[in-house]
Design a protein around this motif. Structure first.
Motif, short mmCIF file in Angstrom:
data_model
loop_
_atom_site.label_atom_id
_atom_site.label_comp_id
_atom_site.label_asym_id
_atom_site.label_seq_id
_atom_site.Cartn_x
_atom_site.Cartn_y
_atom_site.Cartn_z
N ARG A 200 -9.28 1.00 18.43
CA ARG A 200 -8.93 1.68 17.20
C ARG A 200 -10.09 1.45 16.25
NH1 ARG A 200 -3.47 0.02 14.39
NH2 ARG A 200 -2.24 0.52 16.22
N LYS A 201 -10.83 2.48 15.99
CA LYS A 201 -12.09 2.27 15.27
C LYS A 201 -11.90 1.89 13.81
CE LYS A 201 -15.57 5.09 15.71
NZ LYS A 201 -16.20 6.39 16.01
N ILE A 207 -8.90 1.35 3.39
CA ILE A 207 -8.26 2.42 2.63
C ILE A 207 -7.73 1.84 1.32
CG2 ILE A 207 -6.22 3.93 2.65
CD1 ILE A 207 -6.70 4.37 5.64
N LEU A 212 -5.22 6.73 -0.69
CA LEU A 212 -3.84 7.11 -0.36
C LEU A 212 -3.43 8.35 -1.15
CD1 LEU A 212 -1.98 3.66 -0.17
CD2 LEU A 212 -2.81 5.07 1.72
N PHE A 215 -5.38 11.34 0.38
CA PHE A 215 -4.84 11.74 1.68
C PHE A 215 -3.43 12.34 1.55
CE2 PHE A 215 -7.19 7.89 3.73
CZ PHE A 215 -8.40 8.54 3.58
N THR A 217 -0.83 10.50 1.09
CA THR A 217 0.12 9.54 1.67
C THR A 217 1.16 9.08 0.65
OG1 THR A 217 -1.54 8.79 3.23
CG2 THR A 217 0.25 7.27 2.79
N GLY A 241 6.31 3.08 12.59
CA GLY A 241 5.94 3.00 14.00
C GLY A 241 4.49 2.58 14.16
N THR A 242 4.05 2.55 15.41
CA THR A 242 2.66 2.21 15.71
C THR A 242 1.72 3.20 15.05
OG1 THR A 242 3.40 1.41 17.84
CG2 THR A 242 1.04 1.81 17.62
N ALA A 243 0.67 2.68 14.42
CA ALA A 243 -0.35 3.51 13.80
C ALA A 243 0.18 4.44 12.72
CB ALA A 243 -1.13 4.31 14.84
N SER A 244 1.29 4.05 12.09
CA SER A 244 1.80 4.87 11.00
C SER A 244 1.10 4.54 9.69
CB SER A 244 3.31 4.67 10.86
OG SER A 244 3.61 3.31 10.66
N GLY A 245 0.22 3.54 9.73
CA GLY A 245 -0.52 3.19 8.52
C GLY A 245 0.09 2.05 7.73
N THR A 247 -0.36 -1.33 8.05
CA THR A 247 -1.34 -2.33 7.64
C THR A 247 -2.26 -1.76 6.57
OG1 THR A 247 -1.22 -3.25 9.85
CG2 THR A 247 -3.07 -3.95 8.49
N SER A 248 -2.60 -0.48 6.70
CA SER A 248 -3.51 0.12 5.73
C SER A 248 -2.91 0.18 4.34
CB SER A 248 -3.90 1.53 6.16
OG SER A 248 -4.48 1.50 7.44
N GLU A 271 -7.56 -7.99 10.01
CA GLU A 271 -7.63 -6.59 9.60
C GLU A 271 -7.75 -6.46 8.09
OE1 GLU A 271 -5.15 -3.52 11.95
OE2 GLU A 271 -3.90 -5.31 11.88
N ARG A 383 -0.43 10.68 7.44
CA ARG A 383 0.50 9.58 7.21
C ARG A 383 1.15 9.78 5.86
NH1 ARG A 383 -3.83 8.70 10.77
NH2 ARG A 383 -3.11 7.29 12.38
N1 LIG Z 1 -2.71 6.91 4.79
C1 LIG Z 1 -3.52 7.15 5.82
N2 LIG Z 1 -4.14 8.35 5.94
C2 LIG Z 1 -4.96 8.57 6.99
N3 LIG Z 1 -5.23 7.68 7.97
C3 LIG Z 1 -4.65 6.49 7.89
C4 LIG Z 1 -3.75 6.16 6.81
N4 LIG Z 1 -3.31 4.91 6.99
C5 LIG Z 1 -3.88 4.47 8.14
N5 LIG Z 1 -4.69 5.41 8.67
C6 LIG Z 1 -5.44 5.29 9.93
O1 LIG Z 1 -4.48 5.18 10.96
C7 LIG Z 1 -4.82 4.18 11.89
C8 LIG Z 1 -3.71 3.16 12.01
O2 LIG Z 1 -3.53 2.51 10.77
P1 LIG Z 1 -2.84 1.08 10.63
O3 LIG Z 1 -2.70 0.83 9.19
O4 LIG Z 1 -3.59 0.07 11.42
O5 LIG Z 1 -1.43 1.36 11.31
P2 LIG Z 1 -0.25 0.34 11.71
O6 LIG Z 1 -0.48 -0.96 11.00
O7 LIG Z 1 0.99 1.03 11.25
O8 LIG Z 1 -0.29 0.24 13.20
C9 LIG Z 1 -6.15 3.62 11.41
O9 LIG Z 1 -7.17 4.25 12.13
C10 LIG Z 1 -6.21 3.99 9.96
O10 LIG Z 1 -7.54 4.17 9.52
#
Ligand SMILES: Nc1ncnc2c1ncn2[C@@H]1O[C@H](COP(=O)(O)OP(=O)(O)O)[C@@H](O)[C@H]1O
Ligand SMILES: [Mg+2]
Length: 495
Positions: A200-201, A207, A212, A215, A217, A241-245, A247-248, A271, A383
């Protein structure tokens, strides 16, 4: 290009050596990496240099530019030693492969260099590597690994990230040197198609709240609400869910923590990125021998409480650390964390059951739950903060947890609707001794500042932190700078 295909787009990822060509076979798009091709003679020389360099190369303590220079230097002297008959262009092509293999990530190096790529997954031997591309979404590449090649590549990637993978310990979660997340498996024990990896790059700066907003969000109102809530020590869980953002957004809103507050973060893989002076970042350690030497989230969290933190960030709660986190909340600490759950009911169920086992009554210490979703708007992956709810207490009659939704996202029009009165804002108003109009102006002012920063493109995490800090110390000065259109100048004096 194979017959029947048309090229849709072509762009450089490593000019002037490697480009990417997106082609269409009328059924789907394909991602083709085109690297320089070598003649048989050039390949021979490359292999020879590669062998000989292994011995002479020690690149440990040199800077990035130096490393490339050292590599070029040694290579040139080897060319000379072999009396190789190469023109300048051939030398450059060979040098390209040496750089990508020694310093970079071999075959997938071009994929790591492509800024349009979010995730890279290799699901096994002989299967094309798949990508998530910002423009073409899920797309198949022409990069494929053979069995032995894939095994040694996975081992190398883990080593470069400071972790060990082996048949005995075949699954690894690691942070790569550029901050990307790596999950890898080795061999056919756990994944029957052979070794695999997912990257996951890391996308440069974290962010921020301004991102936010850009985007879509969250709305400005929601962020102004988070700003005020966080400054006033309200605890939040980000679920999804997974990769729902999750942590971001956790990282983004943590920039609203007052700059001098003592912050401790605890994660399995690093992270989070903050700009706080008084921040201690802890990372758990898994033991390879089992037992001794292992440092779990629970251990770190218990240890951190002795350090008297005001704000505690826990990357993701999964197990017994949940109880400690809630104990911390109920003894007056402010906590932010994420949990894997798609809605509030699932959050509550997961918290109350094995292995988390948080007593029902303790859930009241939590103030806010924010549900993140990954969804599609006009066919584009986005997201959204789908729902923001407050925990208002326990129902005296039924004993159930009482929740109150205050914002929700409307997918039909892609906007956020305010749903109810905020209990959190009311409690802030009371404890600060504010009147209703003071609360309203606090929210509007913060909204104005966020809006202004977005308009000016002040979206990096340092600028956001400096503005939040300045507002905390002297709100009037920040508002005046917004009115006079010189906020950027004001904060740059502090850089
Ligand atoms: N609000 C957002 N808009 C666009 N991309 C996002 C957003 N939040 C996270 N991402 C991207 O989505 C991916 C997963 O984010 P992450 O925060 O690690 O998800 P999680 O913790 O839910 O698994 C990352 O590549 C991140 O850069
Ligand atoms: Mg996460």
């Amino acid at each position: 290009m194979p017959d029947g295909y048309t090229e849709v787009e072509r762009y450089w990822v490593d000019e002037p050596y490697t480009f990417v060509s997106i082609i269409d076979d009328t059924r789907m798009f394909h991602y083709q990496v085109a690297e320089p091709s070598l003649t048989t003679y050039e390949k021979e020389i490359l292999e020879r240099v590669y062998e000989d360099l292994q011995d002479v190369l020690t690149l440990k303590d040199t800077s990035k530019a130096d490393k490339n220079a050292v590599l070029a230097d040694k290579t040139l002297s080897l060319f000379e030693r072999y009396h190789a008959l190469l023109d300048v262009a051939s030398m450059h092509r060979i040098m390209y492969y040496l750089r990508r293999n020694f310093r970079g990530y071999e075959k997938i190096d071009p994929l790591l260099l492509d800024p349009h790529i979010e995730d890279i997954s290799c699901d096994g031997v002989g299967v094309p590597v798949f990508l998530y591309h910002t423009k073409y979404r899920n797309i198949m590449t022409n990069v494929v690994f053979e069995e032995l090649e894939l095994n040694s590549f996975v081992i190398k990637m883990c080593q470069k990230s400071g972790k060990q993978i082996s048949i005995g310990e075949p699954m690894v979660d690691a942070t790569m040197s550029d901050g990307s997340r790596l999950q890898a498996t080795l061999g056919r024990e756990v994944t029957t198609r052979g070794s695999s990896f997912t990257i996951r790059k890391f996308k440069g700066d974290p962010i921020t709240p301004i991102d936010l907003i850009s985007f879509g969000t969250c709305s400005i109102d929601i962020l102004a609400y988070f700003w005020l809530a966080i400054e006033n020590g309200k605890s939040i869980i980000f679920a999804g869910g997974t990769a729902s953002g999750k942590t971001s957004i956790l990282n983004a809103v943590s920039l609203f923590i007052p700059s001098l507050a003592k912050v401790i973060s605890i994660e399995d893989t690093r992270e989070l990125t903050l700009h706080h002076e008084n921040w201690i970042a802890g990372v758990t350690r898994k033991s390879f021998t089992g037992g001794a030497g292992e440092v779990s989230m629970y251990d770190l969290l218990k240890a951190s409480l002795r350090q008297r933190p005001e704000y505690i960030l826990v990357g993701e709660v999964r197990g017994e650390e949940a109880l400690t986190l809630f104990q911390a909340m109920s003894t007056g600490h402010t906590t932010y964390s994420t949990i894997h759950a798609g809605d509030v009911q699932t959050v509550v169920n997961r918290l109350e059951n094995d292995p988390m086992n948080v007593p029902h009554a303790m859930l009241q210490s939590l103030d806010i739950v924010c549900i993140q979703v990954q969804t599609y708007v006009n066919e584009v992956r986005v997201r959204r903060s789908n729902s923001i709810v407050e925990v208002t207490g326990l129902d005296a009659r039924t004993g159930n947890i009482r929740i109150n939704e205050i914002y929700h996202w409307d997918p039909a029009v892609d906007t956020f609707k305010q749903a109810g009165e905020s209990y959190v804002l009311n409690s802030i108003m009371q404890s600060r001794g504010w009147k209703q109009d003071k609360l309203v102006s606090e929210l509007t002012n913060r909204g104005k500042i966020l809006e202004y920063m977005r308009g000016k493109g002040m979206c990096d995490y340092i600028s956001v932190s400096l503005v939040v800090q300045a507002y905390f110390l002297n709100p009037e000065r920040v508002l005046e700078a917004v009115r006079n259109d010189n906020l950027q100048e004001m904060i740059s004096q502090h850089l």
